[in-house]
Design an enzyme around this catalytic site. Structure first.
Site, PDB file in Angstrom:
ATOM      1  N   CYS A  85       0.632  -1.093  -0.172  1.00 38.73           N
ATOM      2  CA  CYS A  85      -0.072  -0.236   0.048  1.00 38.73           C
ATOM      3  C   CYS A  85       0.827   1.363  -0.261  1.00 38.73           C
ATOM      4  O   CYS A  85       0.814   2.111  -0.791  1.00 38.73           O
ATOM      5  CB  CYS A  85      -0.844   0.172   1.298  1.00 38.73           C
ATOM      6  SG  CYS A  85      -1.069  -1.469   1.888  1.00 38.73           S
TER       7      CYS A  85
HETATM    8  N1  SAJ Z   1       7.634   2.073   7.924  1.00 37.66           N
HETATM    9  C1  SAJ Z   1       8.942   2.989   7.847  1.00 37.66           C
HETATM   10  N2  SAJ Z   1       8.806   3.596   9.170  1.00 37.66           N
HETATM   11  C2  SAJ Z   1       7.693   3.825   9.881  1.00 37.66           C
HETATM   12  C3  SAJ Z   1       6.610   3.249   9.511  1.00 37.66           C
HETATM   13  C4  SAJ Z   1       6.557   2.187   8.464  1.00 37.66           C
HETATM   14  O1  SAJ Z   1      10.047   2.574   7.445  1.00 37.66           O
HETATM   15  O2  SAJ Z   1       7.738   4.574  10.658  1.00 37.66           O
HETATM   16  C5  SAJ Z   1       7.817   1.006   6.523  1.00 37.66           C
HETATM   17  C6  SAJ Z   1       7.566  -0.305   7.066  1.00 37.66           C
HETATM   18  O3  SAJ Z   1       8.951  -1.013   7.529  1.00 37.66           O
HETATM   19  C7  SAJ Z   1       7.027  -0.765   5.852  1.00 37.66           C
HETATM   20  C8  SAJ Z   1       6.150   0.406   5.287  1.00 37.66           C
HETATM   21  O4  SAJ Z   1       6.549   1.367   5.831  1.00 37.66           O
HETATM   22  O5  SAJ Z   1       8.015  -1.461   4.904  1.00 37.66           O
HETATM   23  C9  SAJ Z   1       4.731   0.135   5.374  1.00 37.66           C
HETATM   24  O6  SAJ Z   1       4.468   0.005   6.666  1.00 37.66           O
HETATM   25  P1  SAJ Z   1       3.142   0.136   7.577  1.00 37.66           P
HETATM   26  O7  SAJ Z   1       3.441   0.307   8.825  1.00 37.66           O
HETATM   27  O8  SAJ Z   1       2.320   1.534   6.623  1.00 37.66           O
HETATM   28  O9  SAJ Z   1       2.321  -0.837   7.210  1.00 37.66           O
HETATM   29  P2  SAJ Z   1       1.329  -1.788   6.074  1.00 37.66           P
HETATM   30  O10 SAJ Z   1       1.856  -1.185   4.730  1.00 37.66           O
HETATM   31  O11 SAJ Z   1       1.513  -3.000   6.358  1.00 37.66           O
HETATM   32  O12 SAJ Z   1      -0.112  -1.353   6.505  1.00 37.66           O
HETATM   33  C10 SAJ Z   1      -0.475  -0.311   6.316  1.00 37.66           C
HETATM   34  C11 SAJ Z   1      -1.247   0.336   7.464  1.00 37.66           C
HETATM   35  N3  SAJ Z   1      -0.286   0.362   8.618  1.00 37.66           N
HETATM   36  C12 SAJ Z   1      -0.711   1.377   9.543  1.00 37.66           C
HETATM   37  O13 SAJ Z   1      -1.691   2.216   9.647  1.00 37.66           O
HETATM   38  C13 SAJ Z   1       0.056   1.454  10.681  1.00 37.66           C
HETATM   39  C14 SAJ Z   1      -2.210   1.523   6.982  1.00 37.66           C
HETATM   40  O14 SAJ Z   1      -1.438   2.410   6.494  1.00 37.66           O
HETATM   41  C15 SAJ Z   1      -2.923   1.004   5.717  1.00 37.66           C
HETATM   42  O15 SAJ Z   1      -4.356   0.695   6.410  1.00 37.66           O
HETATM   43  C16 SAJ Z   1      -2.716  -0.187   5.091  1.00 37.66           C
HETATM   44  O16 SAJ Z   1      -1.391  -0.072   4.947  1.00 37.66           O
HETATM   45  C17 SAJ Z   1      -3.118  -0.381   3.809  1.00 37.66           C
HETATM   46  O17 SAJ Z   1      -3.726  -1.696   3.599  1.00 37.66           O
HETATM   47  O18 SAJ Z   1      -3.541   0.738   3.073  1.00 37.66           O
END
Ligand code: SAJ
Length: 427
Positions: free
Chosen positions: A259
């Site tokens: 996403c």
């Molecule tokens: N990441 C970082 N730093 C951060 C947070 C995340 O580098 O501070 C990286 C993670 O390692 C990962 C990527 O970003 O590679 C995405 O991480 P994510 O925490 O956004 O997790 P996803 O993609 O599994 O889920 C996200 C949901 N996450 C959260 O809200 C915490 C949300 O953004 C959406 O509901 C979901 O994608 C979606 O399906 O759209």
């Protein structure tokens, strides 16, 4: 009431199970016969679904799966949970939505309520989907109803799951919103109706673009802190003590998942078609996609310190999944890092307790190596790419010669001083 879900993936299967648990008669329509077979045997394949829940609703006859789209004829509601990836040019790939729309158009009937869940550009529901359905001569808001309701799945989140995460929803007309709400309010604890499908589409893009931008900012902050000799992780914790108006994000080896690296490009693509060039998305994407190379620079710097060339060096990647404690490899930056290291002549192996194997670009599979003391001793460098909980990082620091820590997983451990280079704090 007969409820259908098209696409039984990480969004569709949890939705189908929740609808079945709410007492709907659910038909999952899925093109992958393997998934159909597993569901009908009550065999779960999605981490966020409880095995017992799936078994229960299948045994009780509330959930069945099929590859046959004609099942739509019997449905009163159908939710579309198909992928919306990017193609090779990083432009929206609408092929999954369009094939679902062709099938729904074939079987569209009076009073059917159609709800799109897949993340997409603002305007998709009205400009892209509605024309398919109105080819039938049926009128939206009168003969059938069409709405958008974004999924908000956070894979692996122990607190928030499908049912208890507030659900935004917006219809093509008020009548559409009303009809879509009628079923969803029986499945989700809290509904958030908005004025239009576009408002719902845009709310989702704001949520994910917000994350992508802020992650890009802290990634650049890590590069800045490396140059200033300041510990970015300490800085983020300190700023995080501000009780209002701040939210912590952390640097990493890049942006993974299905996403966050993808969704914002749906917005910038749409605006380009309207001759408006977004800037904040492109800038953040530039920083996030540069992180794997930045990690490689740290590896080279660390090996140089030990008078080792990267060519021919033995490197272990710790964690291939795109984030901790899950088994998903999609868009994982660890795979980019793996491929760049191989290109530079390194001998690369990996250990990931959640991902026993992964597919190399082109040919073959690579298996996760057991994390033994001997293996650690043999390595010239260990890169912590994903900070899975189920890894003993002290053991890694004790036996490795050099550790590049991109997730601050070695914080507070012993013997880190001369061995560990942390992203965002080389000190
Ligand atoms: N990441 C970082 N730093 C951060 C947070 C995340 O580098 O501070 C990286 C993670 O390692 C990962 C990527 O970003 O590679 C995405 O991480 P994510 O925490 O956004 O997790 P996803 O993609 O599994 O889920 C996200 C949901 N996450 C959260 O809200 C915490 C949300 O953004 C959406 O509901 C979901 O994608 C979606 O399906 O759209």
């Amino acid at each position: 009431v007969a409820f259908g879900v098209i696409g039984l993936g990480y969004v569709g299967l949890p939705l189908a199970v929740e609808a079945a648990k709410a007492g709907f008669k659910v038909t999952g329509i899925e093109i992958d016969p393997e998934k159909v077979k597993k569901v009908n045997e009550g065999q779960n394949y999605i981490g966020d679904v409880a095995d017992a829940d799936l078994k229960q609703v299948v045994t009780d006859g509330y959930l069945t799966a099929t590859t046959d789209f004609s099942a739509i004829k019997e449905l009163e509601y159908v939710s579309i949970c198909v992928p919306t990836p990017l193609n090779k040019l990083r432009d929206p790939d609408m092929s999954f939505i369009s094939s679902a729309m062709q099938e729904i158009t074939r079987y569209l009937h009076k009073d059917l309520v159609v709800i799109l869940e897949s993340t997409t550009y603002p305007g998709t529901t009205r400009e892209y989907m509605l024309p398919y359905l109105e080819e039938t001569g049926l009128k939206v808001g009168k003969d059938f109803f069409l709405a958008f309701s974004p999924e908000r799945v956070d894979p692996g989140n122990p607190v928030y799951h499908t049912k208890n995460t507030p659900k935004v929803i917006g219809g093509i007309t008020k009548e559409c919103t009303k009809h879509a709400m009628a079923v969803y309010k029986q499945i989700f604890d809290q509904m958030v109706p908005v004025a239009s499908a576009e408002a719902a589409e845009m709310a989702k893009l704001l949520e994910n673009t917000f994350r992508m931008i802020n992650i890009g900012m802290v990634n650049e902050l890590a590069i800045i802190c490396d140059r200033l000799g300041v510990d970015v992780w300490e800085v983020i914790e300190a700023a995080g003590t501000k009780p209002f108006g701040f939210m912590k994000f952390f640097p990493g080896p890049g942006l993974g998942g299905h996403c966050i690296p993808i969704d914002p490009h749906y917005l910038s693509w749409k605006m380009r078609t309207l001759n408006y060039k977004t800037r904040f998305i492109e800038l953040a994407a530039e920083v996030n996609t540069s992180m794997p190379e930045y990690v490689i620079e740290s590896v080279i710097e660390g090996l140089n310190y030990h008078k080792k060339a990267i060519n021919g060096s033995k490197i272990l990647l710790l964690g291939m999944a795109y984030k901790k404690d899950i088994d998903d490899l999609r868009e994982s930056p660890a795979i980019d890092i793996y491929n760049i290291l191989v290109d530079k002549g390194a001998e690369v192996i990996y250990h990931d307790p959640h991902c026993p194997l992964f597919k190399l670009d082109g040919a073959g599979y690579v298996e996760s190596a057991p994390l033994t003391t001997d293996l650690l001793k043999e390595m010239d460098c260990v890169v912590i790419t994903t900070d899975h909980t189920a890894v003993d990082y002290q053991k890694v620091v004790d036996h490795a010669k050099l550790v590049i820590d991109t997730r601050n997983a070695t914080k507070g451990l012993k013997n880190t001083a001369e061995k560990v280079l942390r992203l965002g704090y080389k000190g």
